[in-house]
Motif scaffolding. Sequence first.
Motif, short mmCIF file in Angstrom:
data_model
loop_
_atom_site.label_atom_id
_atom_site.label_comp_id
_atom_site.label_asym_id
_atom_site.label_seq_id
_atom_site.Cartn_x
_atom_site.Cartn_y
_atom_site.Cartn_z
N LYS A 43 29.05 34.36 32.35
CA LYS A 43 30.29 33.94 31.70
C LYS A 43 31.32 35.04 31.68
CE LYS A 43 29.28 30.14 28.56
NZ LYS A 43 29.37 29.69 27.15
N ILE A 44 32.57 34.64 31.88
CA ILE A 44 33.73 35.47 31.61
C ILE A 44 34.53 34.70 30.56
CG2 ILE A 44 35.87 36.41 32.51
CD1 ILE A 44 34.53 36.67 35.23
N ALA A 92 43.82 32.18 37.74
CA ALA A 92 43.67 33.59 38.11
C ALA A 92 44.28 34.48 37.04
CB ALA A 92 44.33 33.85 39.47
N ASN A 93 45.42 34.08 36.51
CA ASN A 93 46.05 34.87 35.44
C ASN A 93 45.19 34.89 34.19
OD1 ASN A 93 48.30 35.41 37.06
ND2 ASN A 93 49.38 33.57 36.38
N THR A 94 44.58 33.75 33.87
CA THR A 94 43.69 33.67 32.71
C THR A 94 42.52 34.64 32.84
OG1 THR A 94 44.26 31.35 32.33
CG2 THR A 94 42.20 32.13 31.38
N ILE A 95 41.87 34.63 34.00
CA ILE A 95 40.71 35.50 34.22
C ILE A 95 41.14 36.96 34.28
CG2 ILE A 95 38.82 36.05 35.81
CD1 ILE A 95 38.47 33.46 34.16
N SER A 96 42.28 37.23 34.91
CA SER A 96 42.78 38.60 34.99
C SER A 96 43.02 39.20 33.61
CB SER A 96 44.09 38.65 35.79
OG SER A 96 43.86 38.38 37.14
N ASN A 97 43.50 38.38 32.69
CA ASN A 97 43.75 38.86 31.33
C ASN A 97 42.47 39.27 30.61
OD1 ASN A 97 46.52 38.53 31.53
ND2 ASN A 97 46.49 36.45 30.69
N THR A 122 46.98 30.93 57.36
CA THR A 122 46.15 31.52 56.30
C THR A 122 47.05 31.98 55.17
OG1 THR A 122 46.25 33.75 57.27
CG2 THR A 122 44.42 32.33 57.97
N ILE A 123 46.49 32.11 53.99
CA ILE A 123 47.22 32.62 52.84
C ILE A 123 46.32 33.59 52.08
CG2 ILE A 123 48.81 30.69 52.52
CD1 ILE A 123 46.89 29.57 50.43
N LYS A 124 46.94 34.46 51.30
CA LYS A 124 46.20 35.38 50.44
C LYS A 124 46.26 34.88 49.00
CE LYS A 124 45.45 38.89 53.39
NZ LYS A 124 44.12 39.48 53.67
N ARG A 125 45.11 34.82 48.37
CA ARG A 125 45.04 34.35 46.98
C ARG A 125 44.00 35.15 46.20
NH1 ARG A 125 49.12 32.34 48.24
NH2 ARG A 125 49.81 30.17 48.02
N ARG A 126 44.20 35.24 44.89
CA ARG A 126 43.18 35.83 44.00
C ARG A 126 42.21 34.76 43.51
NH1 ARG A 126 45.62 38.51 39.17
NH2 ARG A 126 46.90 36.62 39.17
N MET A 127 42.66 33.51 43.53
CA MET A 127 41.83 32.38 43.11
C MET A 127 42.24 31.21 44.00
SD MET A 127 39.57 31.70 40.52
CE MET A 127 40.03 32.76 39.14
N SER A 128 41.24 30.46 44.49
CA SER A 128 41.56 29.34 45.38
C SER A 128 40.47 28.29 45.24
CB SER A 128 41.62 29.82 46.84
OG SER A 128 40.33 30.19 47.30
N LEU A 129 40.60 27.22 46.02
CA LEU A 129 39.49 26.30 46.21
C LEU A 129 38.66 26.77 47.39
CD1 LEU A 129 41.19 22.80 45.79
CD2 LEU A 129 40.16 24.27 44.04
#
Length: 202
Positions: A43-44, A92-97, A122-129
């Motif tokens: 869990k986070i 991603a913002n929620t988890i980063s916090n 392609t794309i760069k993401r911190r969170m994706s599907l």
Amino acid sequence: MEIYIKINNKEIPLTNEQVKEIQQSFGITNTKLADITVGETFKIGEHEFIVLEHSKETTAVILKDLLFERNEFGKTNNYKSSYVDKVCNEFANTISNIIGSENLIEHTVDLIADDGLKEYGTIKRRMSLLTANLYRRYVEILDNHKIGQWWWLATAYSTQKHENANWVKCVSPCGDIYDASYGNYYGVRPFCILNSNIFVSK
């Protein structure tokens, strides 16, 4: 990383000893992410994740349950401009916090269509599907964590080049990969890569 409690809208920092006491009172144990076995959960905050793969310094994970059960994919089948991509970016913002932005590692999302067309790039993401290819890579782990609902993948069935830009890959309650119109409402199950050295709740 500092941990706070909020009292009367005022954030009060906790010492490491106070955090440990609170964790012990709730039966929470902190473990380094790198030490959690592939296929196990952690869990986070209030969000539970599954470990999909460990690399040298990072760990690939996916949300155990759906973040949202019913979410329209978007107005096209291109993940880059989809509603579900915006949902993942907000998560991603929620988890980063919680863990610190430096511990949520940017990754490349390959938007090659299921028929091989590459025009979505392609794309760069911190969170994706998950893409369809990543789902196939982790299917045996995910089969042990079926959620009994439909959920989106990031992969298009095809593109306008083949005159078929209506369909998106998705996962059925049984774990099969299907095609669905981008206007359908299916679940959002975010995927990300984390720093393996963070401490998480198990």
